[in-house]
Design an enzyme around this catalytic site. Structure first.
Site, PDB file in Angstrom:
ATOM      1  N   ASP A  55       0.834  -1.200   0.000  1.00  0.00           N
ATOM      2  CA  ASP A  55       0.000   0.000   0.000  1.00  0.00           C
ATOM      3  C   ASP A  55       0.867   1.247   0.000  1.00  0.00           C
ATOM      4  O   ASP A  55       0.578   2.230  -0.702  1.00  0.00           O
ATOM      5  CB  ASP A  55      -0.918  -0.018   1.222  1.00  0.00           C
ATOM      6  CG  ASP A  55      -1.923   1.126   1.208  1.00  0.00           C
ATOM      7  OD1 ASP A  55      -2.220   1.643   0.106  1.00  0.00           O
ATOM      8  OD2 ASP A  55      -2.423   1.503   2.278  1.00  0.00           O
ATOM      9  N   ASP A  58       2.671   1.448  -3.552  1.00  0.00           N
ATOM     10  CA  ASP A  58       1.872   1.891  -4.688  1.00  0.00           C
ATOM     11  C   ASP A  58       1.637   3.403  -4.659  1.00  0.00           C
ATOM     12  O   ASP A  58       1.543   4.052  -5.690  1.00  0.00           O
ATOM     13  CB  ASP A  58       0.562   1.109  -4.818  1.00  0.00           C
ATOM     14  CG  ASP A  58      -0.449   1.401  -3.724  1.00  0.00           C
ATOM     15  OD1 ASP A  58      -0.342   2.421  -3.040  1.00  0.00           O
ATOM     16  OD2 ASP A  58      -1.376   0.586  -3.564  1.00  0.00           O
ATOM     17  N   GLY A  59       1.557   3.973  -3.440  1.00  0.00           N
ATOM     18  CA  GLY A  59       1.440   5.426  -3.328  1.00  0.00           C
ATOM     19  C   GLY A  59       2.690   6.128  -3.831  1.00  0.00           C
ATOM     20  O   GLY A  59       2.612   7.147  -4.529  1.00  0.00           O
ATOM     21  N   ARG A  63       3.081   8.637  -7.370  1.00  0.00           N
ATOM     22  CA  ARG A  63       3.695   9.973  -7.441  1.00  0.00           C
ATOM     23  C   ARG A  63       4.944   9.964  -8.307  1.00  0.00           C
ATOM     24  O   ARG A  63       5.190  10.907  -9.071  1.00  0.00           O
ATOM     25  CB  ARG A  63       4.031  10.453  -6.020  1.00  0.00           C
ATOM     26  CG  ARG A  63       2.800  10.688  -5.150  1.00  0.00           C
ATOM     27  CD  ARG A  63       3.180  11.276  -3.800  1.00  0.00           C
ATOM     28  NE  ARG A  63       3.938  10.325  -2.983  1.00  0.00           N
ATOM     29  CZ  ARG A  63       3.391   9.437  -2.170  1.00  0.00           C
ATOM     30  NH1 ARG A  63       2.068   9.365  -2.046  1.00  0.00           N
ATOM     31  NH2 ARG A  63       4.146   8.624  -1.449  1.00  0.00           N
ATOM     32  N   SER A  69      -4.451   8.215  -9.844  1.00  0.00           N
ATOM     33  CA  SER A  69      -5.765   8.072 -10.474  1.00  0.00           C
ATOM     34  C   SER A  69      -6.849   7.922  -9.418  1.00  0.00           C
ATOM     35  O   SER A  69      -6.598   7.434  -8.314  1.00  0.00           O
ATOM     36  CB  SER A  69      -5.790   6.844 -11.400  1.00  0.00           C
ATOM     37  OG  SER A  69      -5.623   5.637 -10.666  1.00  0.00           O
ATOM     38  N   ASP A  76      -7.430   1.468  -3.359  1.00  0.00           N
ATOM     39  CA  ASP A  76      -6.663   1.447  -2.113  1.00  0.00           C
ATOM     40  C   ASP A  76      -7.578   1.456  -0.900  1.00  0.00           C
ATOM     41  O   ASP A  76      -7.425   0.648   0.024  1.00  0.00           O
ATOM     42  CB  ASP A  76      -5.724   2.664  -2.055  1.00  0.00           C
ATOM     43  CG  ASP A  76      -4.338   2.322  -2.553  1.00  0.00           C
ATOM     44  OD1 ASP A  76      -4.124   1.176  -2.970  1.00  0.00           O
ATOM     45  OD2 ASP A  76      -3.468   3.210  -2.525  1.00  0.00           O
ATOM     46  N   ASP A  80      -8.153  -1.499   1.806  1.00  0.00           N
ATOM     47  CA  ASP A  80      -7.856  -1.246   3.220  1.00  0.00           C
ATOM     48  C   ASP A  80      -9.044  -1.593   4.101  1.00  0.00           C
ATOM     49  O   ASP A  80      -8.915  -2.275   5.125  1.00  0.00           O
ATOM     50  CB  ASP A  80      -7.484   0.228   3.442  1.00  0.00           C
ATOM     51  CG  ASP A  80      -6.106   0.571   2.905  1.00  0.00           C
ATOM     52  OD1 ASP A  80      -5.297  -0.350   2.708  1.00  0.00           O
ATOM     53  OD2 ASP A  80      -5.853   1.768   2.681  1.00  0.00           O
TER      54      ASP A  80
END
Length: 229
Positions: A55, A58-59, A63, A69, A76, A80
């Protein structure tokens, strides 16, 4: 009206963004983890925590490669919420009273769902845009990455929940007894539990504030809509 080839390829490209592919991997990791949760505690804990690490990755990828998106953000949040919900349901079957974990589950889902819905009603582009909130704690949570990361690791990464899952020995244990007995010991697990308790508590307070703030936004929207009519 038939969609143009260019539109189809553009839509497919968003689904194949690197952070979104990592998101799909998270879903698969969680599915396999929960299939093993009652037969292999260690494997489950590793896979579940690895999903949280993904998680964060991927953030960073979103960036780094300019692949942020709306679909990825929703993926996400849904991942979660579902993974945390599943873990709380499992814990509710292992500890007494089970109502504690079911209440936490209801609070988690209600606060985030209301926050997302109120975000769309107010025309904001992100549910993390809380600059106009009157709560300093709420603004600090979404405005400070380190503080938010600590609370998320303690709660949404479920360090506390995973420790509780690992420590349980049978399905009749009382939650308070397990926590108190392990906090009295000097061990890595007790240190992790102690350090995560504060972040977990703050996250629950944030959930309550978030639910109240989002509810107020929905009510104000109704009032303004009624006045316009």
């Amino acid at each position: 009206m038939a969609k143009k080839p260019g539109q189809r390829s553009s839509k497919l490209s968003v689904y194949l963004y690197i952070p979104n592919i990592i998101g799909y991997m998270r879903v698969l990791l969680n599915c396999f983890a929960f299939s093993q949760c009652l037969s292999n505690k260690i494997l489950f804990s590793i896979l579940y925590f690895l999903s949280f690490v993904c998680d964060a990755v991927d953030g960073w990828c979103a960036r780094k490669f300019n692949q942020v998106s709306t679909f990825g953000a929703v993926l996400d949040m849904v991942t979660d919420r579902i993974s945390t919900a599943c873990l709380l349901v499992v814990l509710s079957q292992l500890y007494k009273p089970s109502l504690i974990f079911l209440s936490l589950l209801a609070l988690d889902i209600a606060s985030h769902w209301l926050q997302m819905y109120s975000t769309f009603l107010t025309g904001k582009t992100s549910h993390k845009d809380v600059k106009d909130s009157s709560s300093w704690l709420f603004r600090a949570y979404y405005g400070n990455r380190m503080f938010m990361a600590y609370c998320c690791v303690s709660c949404e990464a479920s360090v506390l929940y995973l420790i509780l899952f690992y420590l349980v020995e049978n399905q009749t244990q009382k939650l308070v007894d397990v926590i108190s007995s392990n906090l009295q010991k000097i061990s890595l697990l007790s240190l992790l539990m102690g350090s995560s308790l504060f972040g977990w508590a703050v996250k629950q307070i944030i959930n309550v504030i978030q639910m109240k703030t989002a509810s107020d936004a929905c009510v104000l929207y109704d009032i303004e809509k009624k006045h316009k009519n």
